[in-house]
Structure formats: structure tokens, C-alpha cells
Design a protein around this motif. Structure first.
Motif, PDB file in Angstrom:
ATOM      1  N   ARG A  44       8.917   1.977  -1.930  1.00  0.00           N
ATOM      2  CA  ARG A  44       9.469   0.823  -2.155  1.00  0.00           C
ATOM      3  C   ARG A  44       8.617   0.180  -3.459  1.00  0.00           C
ATOM      4  NH1 ARG A  44       6.956  -0.945   1.651  1.00  0.00           N
ATOM      5  NH2 ARG A  44       5.188  -1.797   0.567  1.00  0.00           N
ATOM      6  N   SER A  45       7.591   0.318  -3.529  1.00  0.00           N
ATOM      7  CA  SER A  45       6.630   0.060  -4.920  1.00  0.00           C
ATOM      8  C   SER A  45       5.938   1.288  -5.451  1.00  0.00           C
ATOM      9  CB  SER A  45       5.791  -1.163  -4.444  1.00  0.00           C
ATOM     10  OG  SER A  45       5.213  -1.567  -5.647  1.00  0.00           O
ATOM     11  N   CYS A  46       5.916   1.429  -6.664  1.00  0.00           N
ATOM     12  CA  CYS A  46       5.297   2.634  -7.358  1.00  0.00           C
ATOM     13  C   CYS A  46       4.270   2.029  -8.588  1.00  0.00           C
ATOM     14  CB  CYS A  46       6.189   3.548  -7.988  1.00  0.00           C
ATOM     15  SG  CYS A  46       7.179   4.305  -6.226  1.00  0.00           S
ATOM     16  N   ALA A  47       3.259   2.670  -8.802  1.00  0.00           N
ATOM     17  CA  ALA A  47       2.590   2.481 -10.135  1.00  0.00           C
ATOM     18  C   ALA A  47       2.506   3.425 -10.958  1.00  0.00           C
ATOM     19  CB  ALA A  47       1.200   2.238  -9.640  1.00  0.00           C
ATOM     20  N   ILE A  74      -3.575  -1.165  -7.748  1.00  0.00           N
ATOM     21  CA  ILE A  74      -2.706   0.244  -8.075  1.00  0.00           C
ATOM     22  C   ILE A  74      -2.814   0.947  -6.849  1.00  0.00           C
ATOM     23  CG2 ILE A  74      -3.123   2.426  -9.147  1.00  0.00           C
ATOM     24  CD1 ILE A  74      -4.256   0.863 -11.665  1.00  0.00           C
ATOM     25  N   ASP A  75      -3.978   0.838  -5.816  1.00  0.00           N
ATOM     26  CA  ASP A  75      -3.806   1.466  -4.647  1.00  0.00           C
ATOM     27  C   ASP A  75      -2.877   1.024  -3.747  1.00  0.00           C
ATOM     28  OD1 ASP A  75      -5.281   3.705  -5.687  1.00  0.00           O
ATOM     29  OD2 ASP A  75      -7.239   3.065  -4.906  1.00  0.00           O
ATOM     30  N   SER A  76      -2.513  -0.231  -4.019  1.00  0.00           N
ATOM     31  CA  SER A  76      -1.764  -0.926  -2.871  1.00  0.00           C
ATOM     32  C   SER A  76      -0.251  -0.424  -2.810  1.00  0.00           C
ATOM     33  CB  SER A  76      -1.735  -2.394  -3.336  1.00  0.00           C
ATOM     34  OG  SER A  76      -1.095  -2.715  -4.263  1.00  0.00           O
ATOM     35  N   HIS A  77       0.107   0.262  -4.130  1.00  0.00           N
ATOM     36  CA  HIS A  77       1.328   0.687  -4.234  1.00  0.00           C
ATOM     37  C   HIS A  77       1.624   1.865  -3.537  1.00  0.00           C
ATOM     38  CE1 HIS A  77       2.440  -2.040  -7.401  1.00  0.00           C
ATOM     39  NE2 HIS A  77       1.404  -1.915  -7.883  1.00  0.00           N
ATOM     40  N   THR A 132      -3.210   9.219  -5.918  1.00  0.00           N
ATOM     41  CA  THR A 132      -2.289  10.200  -6.806  1.00  0.00           C
ATOM     42  C   THR A 132      -1.394  10.781  -6.032  1.00  0.00           C
ATOM     43  OG1 THR A 132      -4.345  10.467  -8.426  1.00  0.00           O
ATOM     44  CG2 THR A 132      -2.283  11.575  -8.561  1.00  0.00           C
ATOM     45  N   THR A 133      -0.008  10.681  -6.409  1.00  0.00           N
ATOM     46  CA  THR A 133       1.061  10.918  -5.677  1.00  0.00           C
ATOM     47  C   THR A 133       1.645  12.222  -6.348  1.00  0.00           C
ATOM     48  OG1 THR A 133       1.504   8.782  -4.709  1.00  0.00           O
ATOM     49  CG2 THR A 133       3.246  10.505  -4.447  1.00  0.00           C
TER      50      THR A 133
END
Length: 515
Positions: A288-291, A308-311, A333-334
Motif C-alpha cells: 500500500r505504502s512504500c519508502a 519511514i518505518d511506518s511504511h 529494510t525490505t
């Protein structure tokens, strides 16, 4: 008899006076010499001392390459910008402690000079610029002549023999301070010039003619070199709106990685080596949401870590760490994008570092514009193929992809097609590549400090200690034009851009285009 004694006393007094004068002369000589000695840190002025201590932990400086692997590769794209004066500790330990460089574009007056001093002195007394400005161009000298019309040319003074230089400057500390002030003003001139480009970039209206002469020359040199034999034959569509550019990207760009079915990889058994699931199918539900978290020095002191970590997913680059920087960059980190130097350079400990574990890895390397895979495999910019094979055999279940060169050059074509000026004929930056990958996976993408905020700095990476405006505005990569294109597509607010350095972009799945 009395007259002889009186004459003898006079001679003794004259002799004592001569010794006193000789002692004073020697004392004055050595004190002046010490003032001129760049290693005599105790006699440094406050201006010199703050210039040194802000970028190095001690007074010992060495010359290192911006990217260590480039030092041994004569064909490296870092050649024009290899050398910077940095601390010895930073050269050895790339993941040093956080650098506190809090300052903003809103700071005025002389206090701006206490931000991050980028000049230091060589052992021979010459002045070097850590930002790669080792030589002044004709335009720079003209600027300094306007600032200090009665001063000697700093470049001429720097290049004089040591003995001559001491004879000119050694007898006057006041003259030395004037020279330091001249260098300070040149430094401020470069920083303010970069600052003005950032202001224009915020408005989406910037040209390479606004860059410093050094960066303009670098861009011209890369255009002339054309290492990858780029021959663009597409149309120029410089008047497209942000929505039109988004639709162009959606229709033309598809993330693609090596699948092992093309020669020469098909004959090497790569179809069984690469992941069975393509990168496009790795996350079937998407995000849905990415950083996208760049490694820019401007992210220091941002306190963006929690946001940042909320994404749902976070993409990072190369060797950028999170440990010790969580407050500013977060710790999730993904996906991690790595250029070929990370795999090829043993100093990055790619095979053993935990930095590259438990994440999806995406590697890339510049290839010829014609996408000749045979030629690329035989002569990559950096040998990423051997380390890739070793890593895949060791960790077969970890998603690890090498981007197809065709995808890389398709991105370049879009940038050139939407830019009136001729851009550098070199691949886009990892930042631009990462943004487009996340746009294909996410409904909405938030990019941090790709376009700098008011915290703009010439500090290249938040976890390293070298300074160069090219890291922000581009030299090898067409960064300036990439960022203009991203800003054209930005749907976020001006406040987010200036305060957070955040650009908001819709993912391809969220874009509705007219057919």
C-alpha cells in the motif's frame, strides 16, 4: 689604564647587545616558521581549526578514492571524481559513527561557515578542496578577483614551490589569514551556488548552466567520452505534464531481471541459478505504502526514522546502515539495491555482512547501450557475476536479482526524452532505479532526501565522511535531470519537500491513463 678598562667594558656591552639581537632574530625566525608550518596545529587560527575538526577526528589526513574499488580500475566511472581529503578513520571504516551536521538553508551570515568545512591543508602547505575542487577554473578566479581584487591568485600561491611560498607568506600571519578568508569565500561561493540550484530544483526549473564550472566541465567530459556508446534516436517530449510522464513510464517501463534464458547465461545454467519467481511476481499483493530512503547526508538530524518505518516496505541502497542511525533513517529494510562495486570489492564483505541478509537484493551494473549481453558478460564495469553465482549457491532461498540492462537503459531513454538538454550518456543512478522499482510494487511511494530539503549538505552519504556537490547534483549519473523529472511527477506538498526532503509519487497500479 682606566681608559682601557672603560673601552673593554664598552666592548662587552656591545657584544652582549649583539647576542641579544641575534637571539631575538632567531626567536622571531622560528616563531614565524612555526606559524607557517601546517603541522603545527597549536598555532592554527580558530578559522583553520574549525575547518579541520568538522570533517576529521584528528589532524592527520590522507587521500582516498570516493569508492574504494574505483582506485584500482582505470576505466571506472569515478575517475573524474576519485579523490577527496577525508579522515583516515573514515577511509578505513566506511560505517563510522553518525556525523552531526545540523544546519539549514535558512541560516544566514558568517555563521553558515560553521556548517561543514570542506577544506584542509596538504603537508606542503597547499590548499585542497575535499569537494573535488582541486583546481580553480577561469570563472572561479574571476569570481575571487571580484571578491578580493588586491589579493594574489590563490591557485598560483597553491602551486608555487614550497621555498618560494614560504618567502612570500612566511613573514606575515596577517597575509595568511587573508588567504584563508579568500578560500572561505570561494567555499561559500560553491555552497551558495549549490543552494541556489536546489531552490530552482524545488520549483522544477533548473539547468546545467546553473552548476559550478567544475560540474559543468565534468558533464561535458562525460558527454564527449560516451563510454557506453549511447546513440539516442527517440523524440524529445519536454512539455509533458507530470501525469503524462507517469503514464509514459507506466506504459513503457517494466522491471526486468536476468532470467537465465538468454545467451550467454543460458549456456551457463543460469536458468536454474536465478530465483524461480521473478521480481514482479515476488510480492503478488503489492504494498500500500512504500519508502525509498536515500543515503544522502541531508537525512541526518531529520528524525524521520519513525515515519519511514511506518511504511509497509522500505528500500535502501548499497552499504547504507541503519544501526546507529535509527532516529533519522529507521531500521526496517525490505529491498536493498546494490551496484556491482559492492559485490566486487572485498572491503564491503558482501558474502558475510549481515547488512545483506534477510532482505531482497537487487544488483545492477552498467552495460553497453546496445544491450550486448555477450560483451557485458566478458567485460562488466565491475565483475558482479562471479560473486553473484557464489552467493546464490550459498543462499539459494534468498531473493537476489540482477537487473537486465535493457530495463536500465529504458529508464535513461525516458529521462533524455523528457529533457531538452543532452544528459550524461551514463546509466541512471541507483536512486532513480530504486524509485521506479518501488513504483511498480507499491500504490504510493514516499522518497526521502532524493531532492534535498533545507538540510541540504555536500556530505555525500550520511554514514561516510566525504563531501562533494556531485553526489547531489550529478557528475557521472544524470542526477540533475532525474530529479527534475521526479519533481515534475511529485504529488506531495511543498512543505514536505522543503522540511522533510520528501517526494510523494503514485504507484503504477494507482495511475489511470487515457488510452
Amino acid at each position: 689604564m682606566k681608559s682601557n678598562i672603560k673601552q673593554w667594558k664598552q666592548m662587552v656591552l656591545i657584544g652582549m647587545l649583539a647576542w641579544v639581537l641575534l637571539f631575538l632574530a632567531l626567536f622571531t625566525y622560528f616563531m614565524d616558521y612555526r606559524v607557517d608550518d601546517p603541522n603545527a596545529t597549536g598555532s592554527m587560527s580558530y578559522t583553520e581549526t574549525r575547518r579541520l575538526t568538522s570533517i576529521q577526528g584528528n589532524n592527520r589526513v590522507i587521500m582516498v578514492s570516493q569508492q574504494e574499488a574505483a582506485a584500482s580500475d582505470p576505466n571506472s566511472h569515478s575517475d573524474l571524481f576519485n579523490y577527496h581529503y577525508v579522515s583516515e578513520q573514515a577511509a578505513v571504516n566506511l560505517q563510522s559513527k553518525p556525523i552531526q551536521t545540523r544546519y539549514s538553508l535558512e541560516t544566514n551570515g558568517k555563521n553558515t561557515r560553521s556548517r561543514d568545512r570542506r577544506t584542509t591543508r596538504s603537508s606542503s602547505g597547499g590548499i585542497w578542496f575535499a569537494a573535488g575542487q582541486q583546481q580553480m577554473s577561469r570563472d572561479d578566479r574571476h569570481t575571487m578577483e571580484k571578491l578580493y581584487p588586491d589579493e594574489d591568485d590563490p591557485e598560483e600561491i597553491k602551486q608555487e614551490p614550497i621555498t618560494r611560498r614560504k618567502s612570500r607568506l612566511g613573514n606575515s600571519s596577517r597575509r595568511r589569514e587573508k588567504l584563508l578568508d579568500t578560500v572561505d569565500d570561494l567555499e561559500e561561493y560553491y555552497f551558495l551556488k549549490s543552494k541556489s540550484v536546489i531552490y530552482k530544483l524545488w520549483k522544477g526549473n533548473v539547468s546545467s548552466k546553473m552548476l559550478t564550472p567544475r560540474l559543468q566541465k565534468a558533464m561535458k567530459d562525460y558527454l564527449n567520452a560516451n563510454k557506453h556508446h549511447v546513440n539516442y534516436k527517440g523524440k524529445r517530449r519536454t512539455r509533458l505534464s507530470g501525469e503524462e510522464v507517469l503514464c509514459e513510464l507506466k506504459s513503457q517501463i517494466r522491471v526486468r531481471s536476468l532470467d537465465g534464458t538468454e545467451a550467454p547465461f543460458s549456456s551457463l545454467g543460469w536458468d536454474k541459478l536465478v530465483p524461480k519467481v521473478s521480481i514482479n511476481e515476488l510480492y503478488p499483493l503489492g504494498f500500500r505504502s512504500c519508502a525509498v530512503v536515500t543515503s544522502a547526508g541531508a537525512i541526518l538530524n531529520s528524525s524521520l526514522g519513525k515515519e519511514i518505518d511506518s511504511h509497509q516496505a522500505v528500500l535502501r541502497f548499497n552499504t547504507a546502515p541503519t544501526e546507529g542511525y535509527e532516529m533519522d533513517v529507521g531500521n526496517k529494510t525490505t529491498i536493498r539495491i546494490i551496484n556491482s562495486q559492492i559485490l566486487a570489492n572485498p572491503n564491503h564483505r558482501f558474502n558475510i555482512s549481515t547488512l545483506y541478509k534477510d532482505v531482497t537484493l537487487v544488483a545492477w551494473d552498467p552495460a553497453p547501450y546496445t544491450v550486448n549481453l555477450h560483451k557485458w558478460y566478458k567485460n562488466p564495469d565491475y565483475n558482479l557475476f562471479t560473486p553473484y553465482v557464489e552467493y546464490r549457491k550459498k543462499y539459494p532461498h534468498q531473493p537476489f536479482y540482477i537487473l537486465h540492462p535493457k530495463f536500465i537503459w529504458q529508464l535513461w531513454d525516458v529521462i533524455q526524452g523528457n529533457t531538452h538538454e543532452n544528459i550524461q550518456p551514463n546509466p541512471p543512478s541507483s536512486g532513480f532505479i530504486g524509485i521506479l522499482i518501488m513504483m511498480s510494487l507499491c500504490d504510493e511511494v514516499h522518497v526521502y532526501e532524493y531532492i534535498p530539503s533545507i538540510r541540504q549538505t555536500d556530505l555525500c552519504h550520511y554514514h561516510e565522511r566525504y563531501f562533494d556537490a556531485a553526489c547531489t547534483l550529478g557528475a557521472y549519473h544524470p542526477l540533475l535531470y532525474e530529479k527534475m523529472l521526479i519533481q515534475r511527477m511529485n504529488t506531495g506538498t511543498d512543505k514536505d519537500l522543503k522540511k522533510k526532503g520528501k517526494v510523494t509519487l503514485p504507484g503504477f497500479s494507482a495511475i489511470t491513463c487515457k488510452t
